[in-house]
Write an enzyme that holds these catalytic residues in place. Structure first.
Site, mmCIF file in Angstrom:
data_model
loop_
_atom_site.group_PDB
_atom_site.id
_atom_site.type_symbol
_atom_site.label_atom_id
_atom_site.label_comp_id
_atom_site.label_asym_id
_atom_site.label_seq_id
_atom_site.Cartn_x
_atom_site.Cartn_y
_atom_site.Cartn_z
ATOM 1 N N LYS A 1 64.440 122.824 28.389
ATOM 2 C CA LYS A 1 63.543 121.944 28.966
ATOM 3 C C LYS A 1 62.617 123.100 30.227
ATOM 4 O O LYS A 1 61.635 122.887 30.551
ATOM 5 C CB LYS A 1 64.842 121.469 30.309
ATOM 6 C CG LYS A 1 65.147 120.269 29.226
ATOM 7 C CD LYS A 1 66.176 119.159 29.945
ATOM 8 C CE LYS A 1 67.113 119.768 30.790
ATOM 9 N NZ LYS A 1 68.195 120.046 29.414
ATOM 10 N N ARG B 1 76.338 114.986 22.322
ATOM 11 C CA ARG B 1 77.780 116.191 22.235
ATOM 12 C C ARG B 1 78.790 115.832 23.854
ATOM 13 O O ARG B 1 79.692 115.846 23.603
ATOM 14 C CB ARG B 1 76.634 117.101 22.918
ATOM 15 C CG ARG B 1 76.091 117.727 22.215
ATOM 16 C CD ARG B 1 75.283 119.070 22.651
ATOM 17 N NE ARG B 1 75.374 119.923 23.618
ATOM 18 C CZ ARG B 1 74.889 120.449 24.539
ATOM 19 N NH1 ARG B 1 74.306 120.226 24.913
ATOM 20 N NH2 ARG B 1 75.513 120.907 25.720
ATOM 21 N N HIS C 1 67.174 127.883 37.208
ATOM 22 C CA HIS C 1 68.375 126.933 36.573
ATOM 23 C C HIS C 1 69.562 127.316 37.312
ATOM 24 O O HIS C 1 69.675 128.386 37.257
ATOM 25 C CB HIS C 1 67.877 126.553 35.095
ATOM 26 C CG HIS C 1 68.745 125.612 34.886
ATOM 27 N ND1 HIS C 1 69.086 124.684 34.530
ATOM 28 C CD2 HIS C 1 70.583 125.885 34.019
ATOM 29 C CE1 HIS C 1 69.800 124.061 34.312
ATOM 30 N NE2 HIS C 1 71.189 124.726 33.907
ATOM 31 N N ASP D 1 66.414 116.623 23.778
ATOM 32 C CA ASP D 1 67.485 117.323 24.155
ATOM 33 C C ASP D 1 68.378 115.949 24.893
ATOM 34 O O ASP D 1 69.596 116.142 24.900
ATOM 35 C CB ASP D 1 67.088 118.109 25.479
ATOM 36 C CG ASP D 1 68.106 118.717 26.606
ATOM 37 O OD1 ASP D 1 68.713 119.209 25.461
ATOM 38 O OD2 ASP D 1 68.089 117.757 27.284
ATOM 39 N N SER E 1 69.421 123.630 25.470
ATOM 40 C CA SER E 1 69.328 122.855 25.807
ATOM 41 C C SER E 1 68.950 122.964 27.121
ATOM 42 O O SER E 1 67.773 122.138 27.824
ATOM 43 C CB SER E 1 70.468 121.971 26.503
ATOM 44 O OG SER E 1 70.652 120.691 27.240
#
Length: 437
Positions: free
Chosen positions: A188, A169, A83, A162, A184
């Site tokens: 995932k 947010r 990620h 999420d 978050s």
């Protein structure tokens, strides 16, 4: 249990219990707790923070707010993903996934879309006509195990909490909370089935985290929280003060991906791809150290296996490889202009300005509902630190309309996207820190 009491505890700087966090997240996902109470709790977290234990509990609660993808396979230790917190020209995932698959890993890659100046992997993939990022969970699992990797969008059932929390947010000025970012990202990635993660946390003008200290804090939070949940991680903190590579734009970054898989590619892109692939291989137990991992990754490029898997994925997810190949180095937005150096000196390119100009061109988007251009973007002639003479071409800008081209050029000029200096500029190392289990 009352939501107001949970909010009050966090407001007063106390820790929320496992039961309290799970109650709040389930209520959020099922929408039995009103948005204003969830928003109040988010602000309390933003102001008071969370312990690592609380962050791990929050992550776990978010994972189980929906379905979880389980790869019931003896090779589950080979399920490794990466990620990136995002940046300008960050196309690393596109070539990393087939290289990792060619090494023998399984890469369950669920990605996102562009938002703001940060490019989106899904938008880049969809710049190839016909490429589908919408796979069912069964199709996703089958493709990962058969082909080594799949690239798709988050399904409705995967971590629904999420999506709700992120939207709140975004409108309550709580996006920057490190515990909330951590939960978050990890929720995932763990819900998609990954057993180990490489996390690229970018910092600089073109990144979400502007300073090294902010990026380091997020990197440590991700690493420690994942460790509490039994997930191996390697965190790279990398520089994002100038665009990554020589091409920025959805299809333009597809081109640079194919460039890397066929051999020639910008050194910064190649360095990040090989390093992240090496960490993935090491965490899965394929190699004893990072240098061996880099050698294994290079081999997948030189022997053509990674490129073969790339084209196989293009075909299996709905695009025509022959048509995509014919588009390479030809598919461009219709309006273009070249930016030249005004004076001689050492060049500096500001990633943030390029990213903001890219939004004007349609490379990125201000809102999730905005359309993006598949062919707009930038091709750079040189990198920051290059000594350029007056009149040298620095960059070609491509736009869908004449008006967008003019707006982007004016923005770059007004905000000094390209500057030249009398003395050599000091560039940060590409990889600023490595944090590994």
């Amino acid at each position: 249990m009352r939501s107001a009491d949970i909010i009050a505890k966090k407001r007063d700087g106390l820790s929320n219990s496992k039961e309290e966090i799970e109650f709040l997240i389930q209520g959020c996902a099922k929408q039995t707790i009103p948005d204003y109470q969830v928003s109040a709790w988010l602000m309390a977290v933003y102001l008071r923070g969370m312990s690592m234990e609380e962050t791990a509990i929050l992550t776990q609660a978010m994972i189980h707010s929906g379905s979880v993808i389980n790869f019931d396979a003896p090779s589950s230790h080979l399920l490794v993903d990466k990620h990136s917190t995002g940046g300008i020209g960050d196309k690393i995932s596109l070539s990393l996934a087939p290289i990792a698959a060619a090494m023998g890993l399984h890469v369950p890659m669920i990605s996102g879309r562009a938002l703001g100046i940060t490019g989106g992997t899904l938008d880049k993939l969809e710049s190839m006509p016909g490429y589908s990022v919408h796979l069912s969970e069964e199709e996703f699992k089958k493709t990962v195990m058969r082909d080594g990797y799949a690239m798709c969008a988050q399904t409705e059932n995967l971590v629904p909490a999420d999506r709700i929390l992120y939207s709140l947010r975004d409108v309550t000025a709580t996006v920057e909370s490190i515990p909330l970012i951590t939960a978050s990202i990890l929720s995932k990635k763990i819900a998609e089935g990954a057993r180990a993660l490489v996390l690229d946390v970018k910092c600089g003008s073109g990144a979400f985290m502007k300073t090294f200290q902010q990026a380091q804090a997020l990197g440590e939070s991700l690493s420690k929280t994942a460790s509490l949940m039994g997930i191996k991680t390697s965190v790279l903190i990398t520089d994002m003060n100038e665009p990554l590579g020589m091409k920025v734009g959805n299809f333009l970054e597809i081109e640079e991906t194919v460039d890397l898989l066929t051999g020639p590619a910008p050194e910064d892109v190649r360095t990040l791809v090989l390093t992240q692939a090496a960490y993935m291989a090491k965490m899965a137990g394929l190699v004893p150290d990072i240098d061996s991992g880099k050698d294994l990754a290079r081999e997948q490029i030189s022997n053509g296996k990674a490129l073969e898997l790339w084209w196989k994925n293009v075909k299996n997810q709905g695009a025509d490889p022959a048509k995509v190949d014919a588009m390479l180095r030809k598919e461009r937005a219709p309006y273009s202009a070249v930016i030249h150096s005004k004076i001689s000196g050492y060049l500096q390119i500001c990633a943030q300005v390029i990213g903001q100009a890219g939004v004007l061109l349609g490379v990125g988007r201000n809102q999730k509902t905005d359309a993006v251009s598949p062919t707009a973007g930038f091709i750079f002639a040189c990198k920051s630190g290059t000594h350029v003479l007056q009149g040298r071409a620095l960059c070609t800008v491509y736009a869908p309309t004449k008006q967008q081209l003019e707006q982007a050029l004016q923005f770059i000029k007004d905000h000094q996207g390209f500057t030249t200096h009398n003395e050599p500029i000091k560039k940060s190392p590409l990889i600023l820190q490595e944090i590994s289990d």
